[in-house]
Write a protein that holds these residues in place. Structure first.
Motif, PDB file in Angstrom:
ATOM      1  N   VAL A   1       6.627   3.350  -0.494  1.00  0.00           N
ATOM      2  CA  VAL A   1       5.681   3.237  -1.607  1.00  0.00           C
ATOM      3  C   VAL A   1       4.953   4.576  -1.734  1.00  0.00           C
ATOM      4  CG1 VAL A   1       3.650   2.014  -2.477  1.00  0.00           C
ATOM      5  CG2 VAL A   1       5.419   0.781  -1.207  1.00  0.00           C
ATOM      6  N   VAL A   2       4.921   5.104  -2.938  1.00  0.00           N
ATOM      7  CA  VAL A   2       4.325   6.424  -3.142  1.00  0.00           C
ATOM      8  C   VAL A   2       3.155   6.351  -4.124  1.00  0.00           C
ATOM      9  CG1 VAL A   2       6.422   7.719  -2.618  1.00  0.00           C
ATOM     10  CG2 VAL A   2       6.033   6.910  -4.948  1.00  0.00           C
ATOM     11  N   ASN A   3       2.494   7.461  -4.225  1.00  0.00           N
ATOM     12  CA  ASN A   3       1.292   7.516  -5.043  1.00  0.00           C
ATOM     13  C   ASN A   3       1.608   7.685  -6.538  1.00  0.00           C
ATOM     14  OD1 ASN A   3      -1.346   7.623  -5.685  1.00  0.00           O
ATOM     15  ND2 ASN A   3      -1.644   9.760  -5.061  1.00  0.00           N
ATOM     16  N   GLU A   4       2.804   8.228  -6.825  1.00  0.00           N
ATOM     17  CA  GLU A   4       3.145   8.439  -8.248  1.00  0.00           C
ATOM     18  C   GLU A   4       3.936   7.244  -8.786  1.00  0.00           C
ATOM     19  OE1 GLU A   4       5.274  12.472  -8.067  1.00  0.00           O
ATOM     20  OE2 GLU A   4       5.817  11.405  -6.230  1.00  0.00           O
TER      21      GLU A   4
ATOM     22  N   LYS B   1       3.487   4.784 -10.775  1.00  0.00           N
ATOM     23  CA  LYS B   1       2.882   3.442 -10.645  1.00  0.00           C
ATOM     24  C   LYS B   1       3.608   2.367 -11.473  1.00  0.00           C
ATOM     25  CE  LYS B   1      -1.277   4.225  -8.379  1.00  0.00           C
ATOM     26  NZ  LYS B   1      -0.782   5.163  -7.446  1.00  0.00           N
TER      27      LYS B   1
ATOM     28  N   ALA C   1       2.432  -0.463  -7.936  1.00  0.00           N
ATOM     29  CA  ALA C   1       2.730   0.587  -6.960  1.00  0.00           C
ATOM     30  C   ALA C   1       3.954   1.366  -7.414  1.00  0.00           C
ATOM     31  CB  ALA C   1       3.020  -0.060  -5.611  1.00  0.00           C
TER      32      ALA C   1
ATOM     33  N   LYS D   1       0.831  -1.213   0.000  1.00  0.00           N
ATOM     34  CA  LYS D   1       0.000   0.000   0.000  1.00  0.00           C
ATOM     35  C   LYS D   1       0.860   1.255   0.000  1.00  0.00           C
ATOM     36  CE  LYS D   1      -4.078  -1.742   2.298  1.00  0.00           C
ATOM     37  NZ  LYS D   1      -3.520  -3.123   2.390  1.00  0.00           N
ATOM     38  N   GLU D   2       0.276   2.325  -0.475  1.00  0.00           N
ATOM     39  CA  GLU D   2       0.951   3.610  -0.455  1.00  0.00           C
ATOM     40  C   GLU D   2       1.372   3.918   0.981  1.00  0.00           C
ATOM     41  OE1 GLU D   2      -1.470   6.778  -2.019  1.00  0.00           O
ATOM     42  OE2 GLU D   2      -0.157   8.245  -1.061  1.00  0.00           O
TER      43      GLU D   2
END
Ligand code: SF4
Lengths: 365, 345
Positions: free
Chosen positions: B313-316, B318, B247, B171-172
């Motif tokens: 883990v980041v949101n960008e 992917k 992710a 997960k982010e």
């Protein structure tokens, strides 16, 4: 590893970047001659830190990329001979010839081995007296001393089953030919530190004088390259054109005299065809006659091969700094390190491979 | 072939060495040949091992072949590696390893004494991991038809009910912990194989990770995925997780530790340690709240005393791994397509 770490230091990088940014630089082209420098630029994404006016142009300094396709075809033909163990530095194995690569003929049964130094080939020759060991000697002034030394060792130890296919080339004539061509306006050069370790800096002085272009002999770490860029930019701004040695920790004015002596005791200067660049006068090294019994070209019948380049590959323009890898239509689509069309995608020093392996974050879609 | 006709990437008539390098060619081979043909849900998960239920028991099953050259290297040998490699694959599934099989393909003329030595070290290794080698097979091939000795081991273990490790759990915000220095194994084997004399002897990190994993799973219920970055190194394992979990991962180069002598060897040869094999390290994705306490516990274990949080883990980005370099710039850390080769220039 302090010696290296201080040249990767984020603080030092910042200071240099601030200094470069504070100069009011007009649009300029700086060519880094050496493929390892190209890789540092891409690996650390140095362009992210530089003003847009500074255009870094990648030079012809990848030894694997500039090895002529005819030589690769010769190598492949030699590797397929009976009782031959063909040895080479790793990257050469993947380079496409006209039809094949050494790696592919290896997969089909040829005895091709990757080695780390020509001395490995000498060792193989001693261990396999019933085989003929051929070493593919490529590269610039950096690899030439060891390659020459292997021939001297073979002579001293009276080896009769050791042969060298020489495709050695020299950097200064190639740089001159680029500056002569006028196709691209270069405002400054970063000279290759490793080559200068052997050659010294005199030739740089002669070129900077003759062509009125600033040359900075530069190392391979981010701090080295940024220092090289800063020195170049300052010279351009003040209209100077000197040779400056940024890589003083390794390079001296005279270079390594012993290495030079070794090279020229075994090799002599000849004209050489460069892949992508065409023939450059006095830019190659061939084995002297007195060592001809170690010369693979003179001791084996090499099947005549008609060589042809894939016309779609723009490697020649890339090696001359006229285009960048992502200007090539095949880049990362039809041409990848797995399925390379041209040499710069294969070699670990090649510009296309650097662009492919170290993609920038802003290239993510 | 014209310009509009893209060359399919797997258009190879023959297997090349690069197909076994752990890079993207290996991935394509697995996808296009094996997964396509064997086609089932468990295989499609492409974990280090398969996890499945039999009569209400959650089991993990895995297999691996060892073809290392030289068979004895600083810090270990092929036998030890064959035991730890399979034990570690089971541990990465969160399983307690129980039983192994061992199959030998031996080249005619191989020294009996050397075989005995290898087998003895396998026994010692198995005891250390608390597993038993309960079945096996032996084949002898003609001289020249094999390279001294190849060993295959398979292993089976039990996964506790509450344990569920999979990239899909990532997960982010998850923190990524690496359990120590990287590239020791790959460089040790390379220097032994090629007779590269480095100032101090570089030892392989080969070691069993099952005890460490057991402790980790006790400390945190929020470990999402574990991987041992073997072939293809840290870069390959992170890429695999990023792509399967869809992710974005950022790792910080300054947090990744290297032994000085390994670093020196990599510099000399022009190799990137991020792509070099490890045999006694793991990476762990864990919720941010549990990261610190897990790190503290991990550092108490001798195999993980150099553990460090190396990224998140980041949101960008992917499906991609982004490397924040030592000098603060960013670039994509891709999967290499072919094995790295030492530089010439
Ligand atoms: S991307 Fe490939 S085809 Fe294009 S110039 Fe580079 S090597 Fe040649």
């Amino acid at each position: 590893m302090k010696f290296l770490d201080e040249y990767r230091d984020a603080e030092k990088v910042k200071i240099l970047v601030d200094q470069i940014q504070s100069l009011n630089i007009p649009p300029i082209n700086i060519m880094e001659v050496c493929g390892s420098q190209t890789h540092t630029i891409l690996k650390y994404n140095l362009e992210e830190l530089l003003p847009a006016n500074i255009n870094l142009i990648h030079g012809p300094g990848c030894p694997v990329c500039v090895t002529p396709i005819g030589m690769i075809d010769k190598a492949i033909s030699l590797a397929q001979k009976k009782d031959v163990i063909f040895t080479s530095y790793g990257d050469m194995l993947r380079i496409p010839g006209s039809k094949n690569s050494l790696m592919k003929v290896k997969a089909s049964g040829a005895d091709v081995r990757m080695i780390y130094s020509p001395l490995d080939a000498i060792r193989l020759a001693k261990e396999n007296p019933d085989k003929k060991i051929i070493f593919f000697a490529i590269g610039f002034e950096t690899t030439a001393p060891a390659n020459a030394a292997s021939i001297l060792t073979a002579k001293k130890t009276k080896l009769t089953n050791f042969f060298v296919l020489s495709s050695q080339v020299l950097i200064p004539p190639a740089v001159q030919s680029l500056l002569d061509s006028d196709l691209i306006k270069l405002n400054a050069l970063l000279a290759p530190g490793h080559v200068c370790t052997v050659t010294g800096t005199k030739w740089c002085g002669e070129i900077s004088n003759h062509y009125k272009i600033p040359i900075t002999v530069t190392g391979f770490e981010p701090v080295d390259i940024l220092e090289g860029i800063l020195i170049s930019a300052k010279q351009i701004l003040s209209n100077e054109h000197d040779t400056v040695n940024q890589y003083k920790r390794v390079v001296t004015k005279d270079g390594n005299l012993k290495a030079q002596e070794t090279i020229y005791s075994v090799f002599e200067i000849c004209h050489r065809n460069w892949r992508g660049l065409g023939e450059i006068k006095n830019s190659g090294l061939r084995i002297r006659n007195e060592f001809s019994h170690f010369d693979a070209e003179k001791n084996f019948e090499i099947n005549s091969v008609t060589t042809n380049e894939d016309e779609r590959c723009i490697a020649g323009e890339i090696l001359q700094g006229l285009k960048k890898p992502n200007d090539c239509k095949l880049f990362s689509k039809d041409c990848t390190p797995t399925k390379p069309v041209g040499a710069p995608m294969v070699s670990s020093e090649g510009a296309c491979a650097a662009y492919f392996n170290y993609r920038k974050v802003n290239e993510l879609v | 072939m014209n310009m509009d006709c893209p060359i399919p990437e797997n258009e190879f008539e023959k297997i090349l060495l690069a197909h076994g390098s752990g890079g993207s060619l290996t991935g394509k081979l697995i996808q296009d040949i094996f997964i396509k043909s064997f086609n089932n849900d468990l295989l499609a998960k492409e974990h280090d091992g398969a996890v499945f239920n039999i009569d209400g028991k959650k089991l993990a099953f895995t297999t691996d072949s060892f073809v290392v050259n030289p068979i004895f290297f600083p810090g270990g040998n092929i036998g030890e590696l064959a035991v730890y490699g399979t034990v570690n694959d089971l541990a990465m599934c969160g399983a307690k390893p129980l039983y192994l099989s061992a199959s030998f393909i031996i080249e005619e003329g191989f020294e009996m004494e050397t075989l005995q030595q290898i087998v003895a070290s396998m026994k010692t290794a198995a005891d250390k991991c608390n597993v038993q080698i309960i079945t096996g097979d032996t084949k002898v091939v003609e001289k020249g038809k094999g390279d001294k000795i190849f060993i295959n081991t398979s292993g089976i273990g039990i996964v506790p009910d509450e344990v569920d490790l999979s990239p899909s759990n990532v997960k982010e915000g998850d923190k990524i912990i690496l359990s120590g220095t990287i590239a020791d194994h790959g460089i040790a084997v390379l220097s032994a194989r090629e007779n590269l004399a480095f100032q101090s002897e570089i030892k392989s990190d080969t070691a069993p990770l099952n005890d460490l994993v057991e402790v980790m799973l006790k400390v945190s219920k929020n470990i999402h995925v574990l991987r041992d970055p073997t072939r293809g190194g840290l870069a390959a394992s992170l890429n695999e997780i990023a792509s399967k979990a869809a992710a974005g991962i950022i790792i910080h180069q300054d947090k990744i530790k290297l032994k000085n002598e390994v670093k020196a060897a990599c510099e000399l040869l022009g190799l990137d340690p991020l792509y070099i094999a490890n045999e006694g390290k793991l990476i762990c994705f864990v919720t941010p709240d549990d990261a610190e306490k897990l790190l503290i516990e991990m550092r108490k274990n001798s195999l993980a005393k150099n553990s460090e949080i190396i990224g998140e883990v980041v949101n960008e980005y992917k499906g991609k791994v982004v490397l924040k370099t030592l000098i603060g710039t960013k670039r994509i850390l891709d999967l290499h397509t072919v094995e790295q080769l030492p530089r010439i220039c």
